[in-house]
Design a protein around this motif. Structure first.
Motif, PDB file in Angstrom:
ATOM      1  N   THR A  44       0.829  -1.212   0.000  1.00 26.85           N
ATOM      2  CA  THR A  44       0.000   0.000   0.000  1.00 26.85           C
ATOM      3  C   THR A  44       0.858   1.255   0.000  1.00 26.85           C
ATOM      4  N   ALA A  45       2.004   1.217   0.692  1.00 29.32           N
ATOM      5  CA  ALA A  45       2.894   2.395   0.672  1.00 29.32           C
ATOM      6  C   ALA A  45       3.429   2.636  -0.734  1.00 29.32           C
ATOM      7  N   PRO A  97     -10.691  -4.006   3.315  1.00 29.44           N
ATOM      8  CA  PRO A  97      -9.509  -3.938   4.179  1.00 29.44           C
ATOM      9  C   PRO A  97      -8.273  -3.359   3.490  1.00 29.44           C
ATOM     10  N   TYR A  98      -7.991  -3.800   2.265  1.00 26.91           N
ATOM     11  CA  TYR A  98      -6.786  -3.310   1.574  1.00 26.91           C
ATOM     12  C   TYR A  98      -6.901  -1.820   1.288  1.00 26.91           C
ATOM     13  N   VAL A  99      -8.084  -1.379   0.851  1.00 26.88           N
ATOM     14  CA  VAL A  99      -8.289   0.037   0.546  1.00 26.88           C
ATOM     15  C   VAL A  99      -8.211   0.866   1.819  1.00 26.88           C
ATOM     16  N   PHE A 100      -8.692   0.325   2.936  1.00 22.74           N
ATOM     17  CA  PHE A 100      -8.573   1.030   4.208  1.00 22.74           C
ATOM     18  C   PHE A 100      -7.107   1.264   4.555  1.00 22.74           C
ATOM     19  N   ARG A 101      -6.280   0.236   4.355  1.00 20.10           N
ATOM     20  CA  ARG A 101      -4.846   0.402   4.636  1.00 20.10           C
ATOM     21  C   ARG A 101      -4.191   1.352   3.618  1.00 20.10           C
ATOM     22  N   ASP A 111       0.105  13.833   4.463  1.00 16.33           N
ATOM     23  CA  ASP A 111       0.057  14.550   5.739  1.00 16.33           C
ATOM     24  C   ASP A 111      -1.295  15.225   5.956  1.00 16.33           C
ATOM     25  N   ARG A 112      -2.347  14.542   5.571  1.00 15.81           N
ATOM     26  CA  ARG A 112      -3.716  15.009   5.809  1.00 15.81           C
ATOM     27  C   ARG A 112      -4.649  13.796   5.754  1.00 15.81           C
ATOM     28  N   PRO A 113      -5.823  13.868   6.408  1.00 14.97           N
ATOM     29  CA  PRO A 113      -6.755  12.734   6.375  1.00 14.97           C
ATOM     30  C   PRO A 113      -7.240  12.457   4.950  1.00 14.97           C
ATOM     31  N   VAL A 114      -7.197  11.230   4.581  1.00 15.10           N
ATOM     32  CA  VAL A 114      -7.646  10.819   3.253  1.00 15.10           C
ATOM     33  C   VAL A 114      -8.666   9.693   3.415  1.00 15.10           C
ATOM     34  N   ARG A 115      -9.795   9.831   2.725  1.00 13.45           N
ATOM     35  CA  ARG A 115     -10.816   8.787   2.739  1.00 13.45           C
ATOM     36  C   ARG A 115     -11.165   8.411   1.309  1.00 13.45           C
ATOM     37  N   MET A 116     -10.907   7.166   0.981  1.00 14.78           N
ATOM     38  CA  MET A 116     -11.221   6.697  -0.362  1.00 14.78           C
ATOM     39  C   MET A 116     -12.686   6.306  -0.440  1.00 14.78           C
ATOM     40  N   GLN A 117     -13.315   6.614  -1.606  1.00 10.14           N
ATOM     41  CA  GLN A 117     -14.709   6.265  -1.848  1.00 10.14           C
ATOM     42  C   GLN A 117     -14.803   5.373  -3.080  1.00 10.14           C
ATOM     43  N   SER A 118     -16.011   4.837  -3.292  1.00  7.62           N
ATOM     44  CA  SER A 118     -16.157   3.813  -4.334  1.00  7.62           C
ATOM     45  C   SER A 118     -17.378   4.091  -5.188  1.00  7.62           C
TER      46      SER A 118
END
Length: 442
Positions: A44-45, A97-101, A111-118
Motif C-alpha cells: 500500500t505504501a 480492508p486493503y483500501v482502508f490500509r 500529511d492530511r486525512p484521506v478517505r477513499m470512496q467507491s
C-alpha cells in the motif's frame, strides 16, 4: 453449568479440538501479523507513492500529452487519473480492508486525512481518492480486481480447512486412544457377566499394551479360579454323597420297631442335604452359554408348566425365537418353583411376543420382595428369611442359578411389584435373529 461430554472419546476429541484449534488460531494470527501485514503495508505504501507521483506528473505534462499518459497508466498499471475538482459520479463509502490500509498510507504520505470512496463503472467497482497538487486537483482511481485479494473468502477457506483438519486429526488421535479402552471395557463387561472373552491384542502404545496384558492375565486367573471352584465343589459333593449313602442304607436296615416319625424325618433331612449338594455343584459348574436354536417359546413354556396345579397358563399362538432352550427351561422352572414356594395362591405365566425381544412373565400373589433387596436375592445362599428353615424358603440358590444362566445366554431377569400385591419376574429373551418369526401372543 459447564458442558462435560459423557464418553472418554468425546472428552479426548474436545480437548484435542480445543488444543489444535487454539494452535491454528495462534499460527494464523502470527502469519497475519508477521508476514501478511508487512507485505500489505509495503504494497500500500508503494501504491500510494505511485498514485501521488502519477498525479503530480500528469499536471506537469502539456495538455496534448496528458491523454496518452492517462491511457498508458490505465492500460499498464490499472490506475485511472481524472484531472479536475469534479468527483466521479456515484461515489459512496465502501469498506475494503486493503483500501482502508491504502487510505492510511496516503494519509501518511500527504500529511492530511484521506478517505477513499467507491463507485461502479460498467459493473466494475472502483476506488477513488482526491489528490491535490500545486497546479490542479486530480482524482486517482484503481479497480478492485487490480488488488486481486479476497480476504473474506480467504479467511473462510482457511478457517474451514483448519476446522476440518483439526477435527479429523483429533478424531483419529482420540479413536486411537479410546478404541483399546473400549475393547477393554467390553471384555471386562463379559467377565462381569461370567463369560470368557477372547484375549485382547497386546499391541499399540506401551501403556495400553501393558494394560491389555494385565487384563488377559487377570482374565486367565479368573477362569482358572472358576475351574478350581468347580473341581472343589465336585470333590466335596463326591465326598459328602458317600456318607449320605451310608446313612440312607443304615436307615433302611433299622429294625421295624424304630420310631417311624424319627425315621421319616431323617430321610427328609438326607434328601434335603442331597438336594442342596446338587444345587451347590450346579451353581459351581459351567453355567455358560449354549447354542441358540429356533424354538417355539409357547410350546417350551407348556412343557415346563406341565399339569402342575396352581399354575395359570394359556398358550394363544406360536412364538418362534432363537434361544438356548435348556437354559430357558431351567430359568423358567426356577422362577416358577420360587413363586410356588412363597405364594399360596395361583401363579400366572404369560408370554409377550409382540416385539423383537419377547418376554416371559411369572406372576405370584406372595409377599413380594422389597426394592432394596431385589439385587441381593440373586446372590448365592441369600434368603430374605434368615432362619434357614426349609418350611419358610429354599436354599437360596434357585435365583442365583437362574441369573447366571440368563447372563451367560444374553437374557435378562427383572423383578417388580405386581399390581394388587405379589411379585412379577420378567425374563427378557435375547434379540431376534434372522429367520425368527414372532407372532402376537396375548
Amino acid at each position: 453449568m459447564r458442558f462435560r461430554p459423557a464418553s472418554l472419546f468425546a472428552r479426548v476429541l474436545l480437548t484435542l479440538v480445543l488444543s489444535f484449534g487454539a494452535f491454528a488460531l495462534i499460527t494464523f494470527g502470527s502469519a497475519l501479523y508477521y508476514v501478511l501485514y508487512p507485505v500489505v503495508q509495503r504494497s500500500t505504501a508503494d501504491l500510494a507513492a505511485f498514485m501521488e507521483l502519477s498525479a503530480r506528473t500528469l499536471v506537469l505534462l502539456p495538455k496534448p500529452a496528458r491523454q496518452d499518459y492517462q491511457d498508458k497508466l490505465l492500460e499498464e498499471y490499472q490506475v485511472r487519473l481524472l484531472p479536475g475538482s469534479d468527483p466521479p459520479q456515484g461515489l459512496d463509502d465502501y469498506f475494503y480492508p486493503y483500501v482502508f490500509r491504502l487510505s492510511q498510507a496516503l494519509s501518511q504520505r500527504l500529511d492530511r486525512p484521506v478517505r477513499m470512496q467507491s463507485n461502479l463503472i460498467e459493473g466494475r467497482r472502483w476506488f477513488w481518492v482526491n489528490l491535490e497538487t500545486n497546479q490542479d486537483t486530480v482524482w486517482a482511481g484503481i479497480p478492485r480486481d487490480r488488488i486481486g485479494t479476497r480476504p473474506l473468502i480467504g479467511v473462510l477457506v482457511i478457517s474451514a480447512l483448519a476446522v476440518l483438519l483439526v477435527v479429523l486429526t483429533a478424531a483419529i488421535l482420540a479413536r486411537r486412544v479410546t478404541a483399546p479402552l473400549t475393547r477393554l471395557a467390553r471384555a471386562a463387561e463379559e467377565v462381569a457377566k461370567g463369560r470368557s472373552p477372547e484375549p485382547l491384542p497386546e499391541n499399540g502404545p506401551r501403556e495400553l499394551a501393558d494394560l491389555a496384558r494385565q487384563f488377559n492375565e487377570t482374565s486367565q486367573q479368573v477362569r482358572e479360579l472358576l475351574a478350581d471352584r468347580t473341581v472343589l465343589l465336585a470333590g466335596i459333593s463326591h465326598d459328602l454323597r458317600t456318607p449320605l449313602t451310608r446313612l440312607r442304607l443304615a436307615l433302611e436296615m433299622l429294625p421295624d420297631e424304630a420310631d417311624p416319625h424319627l425315621t421319616a424325618r431323617m430321610r427328609r433331612d438326607i434328601d434335603e442335604m442331597s438336594t442342596q449338594i446338587g444345587q451347590a455343584v450346579e451353581l459351581g459348574g459351567t453355567l455358560g452359554a449354549g447354542e441358540r436354536q429356533r424354538e417355539d417359546i409357547a410350546e417350551l413354556v407348556s412343557e415346563v408348566v406341565g399339569n402342575r396345579p396352581r399354575i395359570a397358563w394359556r398358550p394363544l399362538g406360536r412364538c418362534i425365537h432363537s434361544i438356548n432352550a435348556s437354559a430357558l427351561r431351567r430359568i423358567l422352572g426356577n422362577l416358577i418353583e420360587n413363586a410356588l414356594r412363597y405364594s399360596n395362591g395361583s401363579v400366572e405365566v404369560r408370554l409377550d411376543c409382540r416385539h423383537e425381544t419377547p418376554s416371559l412373565f411369572v406372576l405370584d400373589q406372595g409377599p413380594g420382595i422389597p426394592e432394596s433387596e431385589r439385587n441381593a436375592v440373586f446372590r448365592p445362599f441369600y434368603r430374605l428369611e434368615h432362619s434357614r428353615n426349609r418350611s419358610t424358603g429354599g436354599s437360596g440358590l434357585g435365583l442365583a442359578v437362574a441369573r447366571q444362566l440368563a447372563v451367560a445366554n444374553e437374557m435378562e431377569i427383572e423383578l417388580g411389584d405386581r399390581e394388587g400385591g405379589g411379585l412379577i419376574a420378567r425374563i427378557r429373551l435375547p434379540n431376534a435373529r434372522a429367520g425368527d418369526d414372532t407372532k402376537v401372543v396375548h
